[in-house]
Design an enzyme around this catalytic site. Sequence first.
Site, short mmCIF file in Angstrom:
data_model
loop_
_atom_site.label_atom_id
_atom_site.label_comp_id
_atom_site.label_asym_id
_atom_site.label_seq_id
_atom_site.Cartn_x
_atom_site.Cartn_y
_atom_site.Cartn_z
N SER A 84 0.80 -1.22 0.00
CA SER A 84 0.00 0.00 0.00
C SER A 84 0.83 1.27 0.00
O SER A 84 0.36 2.32 -0.44
CB SER A 84 -0.92 0.01 1.22
OG SER A 84 -0.19 -0.22 2.41
N HIS A 105 -1.08 5.65 6.75
CA HIS A 105 -0.48 5.63 5.42
C HIS A 105 -0.17 7.07 5.02
O HIS A 105 -0.78 8.02 5.51
CB HIS A 105 -1.44 5.01 4.40
CG HIS A 105 -1.58 3.54 4.51
ND1 HIS A 105 -2.44 2.94 5.40
CD2 HIS A 105 -0.96 2.53 3.85
CE1 HIS A 105 -2.34 1.63 5.29
NE2 HIS A 105 -1.45 1.35 4.35
#
Length: 264
Positions: free
Chosen positions: A40, A246
């Site tokens: 990711s 993230h």
Amino acid sequence: MSVRRFWASATTLVLAAVTALGVAQPASAATGGYVALGDSYSSGVGAGSYLSDSGDCRRSTKAYPYLWAAANSPSSFAFVACSGATTSSVAGGQLGALSSSTGLVSVTAGGNDVGFADVMQNCVLSGEATCLSSVNSAVSQMQNSLPSGLRSLYGSIRSRAPQARVVVLGYPRFYQLSGSCIAGLSEKERAAINNASNVLNSVIAKQAADAGFTFSSVVDKFTGHELCSGDAWLNSVTLPVYNSYHPKAAGQSGGYLPAFRSAA
């Protein structure tokens, strides 16, 4: 109600669905194709603007591979990085994009192998002792089981793309210690998580060097932009839940892109 109990109560629903974090012989990127592999952090989870055909892989037009390809016009561009990928799933599901004509490869992998998303969930929802135990377990996996997974993946990349320049990127430290956060994790927990990131990066860097690949750290690029810095390039607990922990778009363009560009 204690600060920790309030934080846990407020974030239980969010974190219940937390998903994973998700060079050798040089070749000119201008004359060979570019393939972006990984998890990711390479697909761009957290940056938004996800490509409609990427599904749960959540590949973003704001991710560093997409930005680099747009600026450098390689002869071909295969963006196959996927949220949740491990070293084994990258090896098993993404390497078909490589060939003898591939000139440049980027890859991030390792965080999901050691369950870093679960670590963050435990740290936010549980007490300090559980958090530190989870971090220590992840560090043990980094030191004992992760190296073989990385060696296998890197060997497969080299076999599929024998002439490619391969750039392995690391992960940022999550927290600025003694920063602006007034709730959430303790400083001891934040320091332990940062140390785990350091260990993870050192393991990845060694395996990349052993494979003849270039390791490019993003730690310096993210310094001053960690969580609790007041100018974070990382998402904390947020909605949609998969964006949590993230890089934001700014982290991709200001952190990962220059780290990749300097090594590509």
